[in-house]
Design an enzyme around this catalytic site. Structure first.
Site, PDB file in Angstrom:
ATOM      1  N   ASP A 247       0.810  -1.177  -0.209  1.00 26.92           N
ATOM      2  CA  ASP A 247       0.289   0.339  -0.111  1.00 26.92           C
ATOM      3  C   ASP A 247       0.724   0.891   0.328  1.00 26.92           C
ATOM      4  OD1 ASP A 247      -2.963  -0.175   0.831  1.00 26.92           O
ATOM      5  OD2 ASP A 247      -2.255   1.707   1.505  1.00 26.92           O
ATOM      6  N   CYS A 337     -14.093  -0.831  -7.617  1.00 27.82           N
ATOM      7  CA  CYS A 337     -15.048  -0.262  -7.075  1.00 27.82           C
ATOM      8  C   CYS A 337     -15.596   1.479  -7.524  1.00 27.82           C
ATOM      9  CB  CYS A 337     -14.943   0.183  -5.246  1.00 27.82           C
ATOM     10  SG  CYS A 337     -12.677   1.175  -4.817  1.00 27.82           S
TER      11      CYS A 337
HETATM   12  N1  SAH Z   1      -8.960  -3.967   0.205  1.00 26.74           N
HETATM   13  C1  SAH Z   1      -8.572  -2.723   1.495  1.00 26.74           C
HETATM   14  C2  SAH Z   1      -8.875  -2.237   0.508  1.00 26.74           C
HETATM   15  C3  SAH Z   1      -8.494  -1.277  -0.262  1.00 26.74           C
HETATM   16  S1  SAH Z   1      -8.442   0.681  -0.375  1.00 26.74           S
HETATM   17  C4  SAH Z   1      -9.230  -3.825   2.253  1.00 26.74           C
HETATM   18  O1  SAH Z   1      -9.259  -4.682   2.318  1.00 26.74           O
HETATM   19  O2  SAH Z   1      -9.762  -2.625   3.423  1.00 26.74           O
HETATM   20  C5  SAH Z   1      -7.532   1.440  -1.648  1.00 26.74           C
HETATM   21  C6  SAH Z   1      -5.882   0.781  -0.559  1.00 26.74           C
HETATM   22  O3  SAH Z   1      -4.794   1.691  -1.888  1.00 26.74           O
HETATM   23  C7  SAH Z   1      -5.711   2.523   0.685  1.00 26.74           C
HETATM   24  O4  SAH Z   1      -5.118   2.017   1.274  1.00 26.74           O
HETATM   25  C8  SAH Z   1      -4.207   3.404  -1.080  1.00 26.74           C
HETATM   26  O5  SAH Z   1      -3.746   4.069   0.705  1.00 26.74           O
HETATM   27  C9  SAH Z   1      -4.563   2.627  -1.558  1.00 26.74           C
HETATM   28  N2  SAH Z   1      -3.219   3.120  -2.571  1.00 26.74           N
HETATM   29  C10 SAH Z   1      -3.606   4.006  -4.433  1.00 26.74           C
HETATM   30  N3  SAH Z   1      -3.053   4.467  -5.254  1.00 26.74           N
HETATM   31  C11 SAH Z   1      -2.591   3.173  -4.226  1.00 26.74           C
HETATM   32  C12 SAH Z   1      -0.859   2.312  -5.513  1.00 26.74           C
HETATM   33  N4  SAH Z   1      -0.419   3.772  -6.457  1.00 26.74           N
HETATM   34  N5  SAH Z   1       0.144   2.211  -4.835  1.00 26.74           N
HETATM   35  C13 SAH Z   1      -0.290   1.396  -3.458  1.00 26.74           C
HETATM   36  N6  SAH Z   1      -1.394   1.772  -2.585  1.00 26.74           N
HETATM   37  C14 SAH Z   1      -2.382   2.354  -3.142  1.00 26.74           C
END
Ligand code: SAH
Length: 393
Positions: A247, A337
């Site tokens: 993340d 989403c």
């Molecule tokens: N799967 C998670 C929810 C994901 S929400 C759960 O079950 O709770 C999407 C996530 O993507 C966020 O935490 C955000 O910080 C991360 N994110 C957004 N762009 C990103 C990137 N380019 N690389 C890594 N993480 C990213």
């Protein structure tokens, strides 16, 4: 009562009980932000009671299609009681759940999540903003709880011409909370996390993932866009020996690391990687890494249909890379989403990714959000989360 007159022929979606009217469909009439208006067809026929949003493209959001209904505190009480009663009937394996899911619960622009003894709400449209104090009291009265935190800091509020608003609306105290989901403990902070603090919509998919990791004997798991590691805890619970959470948010990853210990798993089975997912996937391919299961749960790449094309390329890219990193017979749990990407388009995107990666797979399941994020048959926009579970050949 102010009247909003709809252009001839533009009343069709309201007649089909769709709750939105866009700016271009309005013939005449205006009102203050959040004011209750009477919406009429070009012929003067009653269509609905609604709230008015003078600065939003979604100018009118329907409260009720019943001409005899009054939009007062008792109206909000009925809606909130019905939403809470619906959750009480649903299979929800957690003490945390979405109690109010906007349009689906008849309350456009209102999101309320319950985390144990604390409620966390987002007021995202002028209508619910205007009724905020009544809604806050009714939420506590209906649930019997005493703490309600406001997280009205989502960017969509600016489209309504409203400033961000955060803090305790009712009650006070520690904003850090531990919830239980399935047989796991997870922590969050309503004041600091994304949205209201946690992604409740993936609850049932995390459980599904844990069961499949166990069933297929997956050892190595890559959890992309892990946030606070919900799917990583699931993978560990399913018996995975090596789980990597990726993340770009350091605080989210710190919590993911804490969740491994909170659930009694050996910390050495988990690695938190603060990095860009796309970059990480490319590096791992270069290094010849392979995994038995991969989760791809990216943020919303396409907020609306107008972003669909660029978003489609971004989805295809990560899915292609993910498929390349899987061992044969591996599992890909891939999500979108984005409201602007429908389930059929998402399937096509993943098919294209498979072609490019030269990987074929079986669709084992199609999933959506947990039931406390309901969709109604009149409001197709409610279907935002879609996931494909693929078992590669
Ligand atoms: N799967 C998670 C929810 C994901 S929400 C759960 O079950 O709770 C999407 C996530 O993507 C966020 O935490 C955000 O910080 C991360 N994110 C957004 N762009 C990103 C990137 N380019 N690389 C890594 N993480 C990213």
């Amino acid at each position: 009562m102010k009247v909003i007159r709809i252009r001839a022929g533009k009343d069709r979606s309201l007649l089909r009980r769709h709750p939105w009217v866009f700016q271009g469909s309005i013939e005449k009439g205006k009102a203050d932000p959040g004011e209750t208006v009477r919406v009429e067809s070009a012929e003067g026929q009653f269509l609905c009671w609604a709230s008015f949003s003078p600065s939003s493209l979604i100018r009118v959001r329907a409260w009720s299609f019943d001409e005899h209904e009054r939009i007062d505190a008792a109206f909000f009480q009925r809606k909130i009681e019905a939403a809470v009663a619906l959750r009480a009937r649903m299979p929800i394996a957690s003490d945390a759940m979405r109690l109010i899911h906007g349009e689906a619960d008849g309350l456009p622009g209102l999101i309320v999540d319950r985390y144990g003894d604390t409620l966390c709400a987002q007021f995202l449209a002028s209508g619910v903003e205007r009724w905020k104090q009544e809604i806050a009291d009714l939420l506590l009265a209906t649930t019997g709880l005493s703490r309600l935190y406001e997280r009205s800091d989502a960017s969509v509020r600016t489209l309504e011409g409203m400033e961000p608003a955060t803090g305790w609306l009712r009650g006070e105290g520690d904003t850090a909370i531990v919830i239980s989901e399935h047989e796991w403990k997870l922590s969050l902070d309503v004041a600091e996390g994304h949205k209201t603090g946690y992604y409740l919509d993936q609850r049932d998919n995390r459980k599904k993932f844990a069961d499949l990791v166990r069933h297929y004997g997956c050892q190595s798991v890559l959890n992309c866009y892990s946030y606070t590691g919900g799917f990583s805890v699931a993978a560990l619970a399913g018996g995975a020996t090596e789980v990597i959470s990726v993340d770009s948010s350091a605080p989210a990853l710190a919590r993911a690391t804490a969740h491994v210990e909170l659930n009694g798993f050996e910390p050495s089975r988990h690695t938190a990687l603060d990095a860009d997912v796309n970059h990480t996937l490319r590096e791992m391919i270069k290094q010849g890494r392979r995994f038995d299961a991969i989760v791809l749960d990216p943020p919303k790449f396409a907020p609306t249909a107008s972003h669909a094309e660029r978003a489609a390329r971004a989805y295809k890219d990560i899915n292609r890379l993910g498929l390349k990193l899987l061992n044969p017979g591996g599992l890909l749990f891939t999500f979108s989403c984005s409201g602007g990407i429908g389930p059929e388009l998402f399937h096509k995107i993943v098919a294209g990714a498979g072609m490019d990666a030269a990987v074929d797979g079986f669709i084992m399941d199609r999933v959506g959000a947990a039931p406390d994020h309901p969709q109604t048959i009149y409001f197709p926009e409610g279907e935002y989360l879609k996931g494909l579970l693929i078992l590669t050949r």
